[in-house]
Scaffold this motif. Structure first.
Motif, short mmCIF file in Angstrom:
data_model
loop_
_atom_site.label_atom_id
_atom_site.label_comp_id
_atom_site.label_asym_id
_atom_site.label_seq_id
_atom_site.Cartn_x
_atom_site.Cartn_y
_atom_site.Cartn_z
N GLY A 70 -19.33 -1.40 -50.62
CA GLY A 70 -20.79 -1.47 -50.58
C GLY A 70 -21.29 -2.85 -50.15
N THR A 72 -22.93 -5.18 -52.05
CA THR A 72 -23.24 -6.20 -53.07
C THR A 72 -22.12 -7.25 -53.15
OG1 THR A 72 -22.32 -4.73 -54.75
CG2 THR A 72 -24.69 -4.68 -54.48
N ASP A 74 -20.05 -7.99 -55.33
CA ASP A 74 -18.75 -7.62 -55.89
C ASP A 74 -18.01 -6.64 -54.98
OD1 ASP A 74 -20.41 -5.48 -56.29
OD2 ASP A 74 -19.85 -5.13 -58.38
N ASP A 75 -18.54 -6.39 -53.78
CA ASP A 75 -17.87 -5.49 -52.85
C ASP A 75 -17.09 -6.31 -51.83
OD1 ASP A 75 -18.80 -3.15 -54.05
OD2 ASP A 75 -20.73 -3.32 -53.03
MG MG Z 1 -19.96 -1.37 -54.80
#
Ligand code: MG
Ligand code: ATP
Length: 410
Positions: A70, A72, A74-75
């Motif tokens: 994704g 964000t 943390d991706d």
């Molecule tokens: Mg994600």
């Protein structure tokens, strides 16, 4: 083909999210004739992802990663894998256009930068379009003729992508290694099923059995090398003959499905009267789509008062024999025919525990009454296990008892 899976996400490690993607991928591969050799779960940090991909690539032909695609912070999977493979990330305008088309009409404002991040593709990789989300999957070649496949974390995005885009590519890389089939057996303990299977398979070399026990039901899985496909079918036919009516029809994974087919064919209406299962049988049958064509309804009567008022169980019967008795189960079933005009019925009453047992009537004692207007049967059971196990065994056993009666009344 040696396939390794890496699931990323701290939420999986701390027990916040159940790792259903592992279950789905393992099951899909198994059905398609491939085996998932190993799986590991790691936190979503760039270093952990890079290290895991490096270690798994050393031993596997195909490494699948799940999650972290994704937009964000943390991706980090896309970046970490590209770095590990030494592939530059390149902006792909076609991927960008697919994501924009997906978002068009959905009215979700997405910052331009996050769109751009998801349109970055490692050099040499193929983007796998995402029907249910924005981030595409990525099919990346790795040194030594190996591959790394990156899939999104949300199950509704991952599942169609895996079935429709990953499996066909896998089949192109290597043919299936095993052929498998499975069938469900109801009403016999696992050890008794295994005894029959082991005995019969002695005359079918090359067929490997495996068992998966569920409450009151066993799934038997047979596997063999693709060259033995025909022998596998013969083995199934032989086992079905030996285990008789205890084998559920092909394609049925629980007795409710077989009951549904027979009720529908014969235009019969089912009703249920439940005490200890608290509506679990009604829930199980209404989980099947189309149940409204053969299920009229269920009464959950937990207290004696409700058994009297809604199911016409006579007061004297409850006093003389108790709520958990063959007589009460029979009376509950009777009401389904007389008062509710059902054609077929299931009634159950028992002690699910953990409290409420006595020396005479211990925890796990259950009476199951089933049948048609013309023919009924009440059985007594002492189910082992905790509350959940007793209730689940009651549900499966009751549905199976009706299934066998319907078979005999064909
Ligand atoms: Mg994600
Ligand atoms: P997104 O674009 O939604 O951020 P993503 O590809 O970055 O997708 P993650 O952020 O890792 O994936 O996970 C998104 C959600 O998917 C998680 O909150 C979780 O609910 C679910 N999910 C992730 N991994 C798994 C898994 N292995 N099993 C089940 N659900 C998972």
């Amino acid at each position: 083909m040696n396939i390794h899976l890496i699931c990323t996400g701290t939420e999986l490690l701390i027990g916040h999210t159940l790792n259903t993607n592992q279950q789905f991928i393992g099951d899909c591969l198994d059905r398609a004739g491939y085996r998932l050799a190993t799986e590991r779960c790691i936190p979503d940090t760039g270093e952990a992802i890079a290290a895991a991909v490096r270690e798994e690539l050393a031993r596997a032909d195909l490494v699948i990663t799940v999650g972290g695609l994704g937009p964000t912070t943390d991706d980090l999977t896309r970046d970490a894998v590209a770095r590990e493979l030494g592939a530059r990330l390149k902006y792909d305008p076609e991927v960008h256009a697919v994501i924009t088309a997906y978002l068009a009409g959905r009215n979700v404002p997405v910052p331009a930068e996050s769109l751009r991040v998801q349109a970055m593709v490692p050099e040499g990789a193929t983007a796998l379009p995402n029907r249910n989300g924005t981030a595409p999957g990525l099919w990346c070649p790795a040194p030594g003729g190996k591959f790394v496949v990156l899939l999104p974390g949300p199950p509704r995005e991952l599942q169609p992508m895996f079935r429709d885009q990953v499996l066909p590519r896998l089949r192109e890389l290597a043919p299936p290694e095993v052929v498998r089939l499975s069938f469900a057996v109801c009403g016999r303990p696992e050890s008794a099923v295994a005894e029959v299977v082991e005995h019969e398979l002695a005359t079918f070399p090359g067929i490997e059995p495996a068992y998966c026990a569920h409450p009151a039901q066993v799934e038997v899985r047979l596997s063999a090398a693709p060259a033995f496909r025909e022998r596998l079918e013969l083995a199934r036919a032989r086992l079905t003959e030996c285990l008789g009516d205890d084998v559920l029809p092909a394609g049925c994974t629980d007795p409710a499905q077989a009951v549904a087919t027979m009720l529908l064919e014969r235009r019969l209406w089912l009703a249920t009267a439940e005490s200890c299962t608290g509506g679990g049988i009604a829930k199980t049958v209404t989980d099947l789509p189309g149940a409204s064509a053969w299920f009229c309804g269920g009464v959950v009567a937990y207290s004696n008062d409700w058994k009297e008022c809604l199911l016409d169980v006579p007061d004297h019967l409850l006093t003389d024999h108790g709520a958990v008795s063959a007589e009460t189960a029979g009376a509950m079933l009777d009401a389904l025919f007389r008062r509710y005009e059902a054609d077929a019925g299931i009634a159950v009453t028992g002690i699910a525990g953990p409290a409420g047992g006595t020396p005479d009537k211990p925890v796990g004692l259950v009476y199951i009454a089933t049948g048609l207007r013309t023919r009924q049967q009440v059985t007594r059971h002492l189910f082992p296990g905790n509350r959940d196990s007793v209730r689940q065994r009651t549900i499966t056993t009751a549905l199976n008892q009706l299934r066998l009666q319907l078979l005999q009344n064909a």
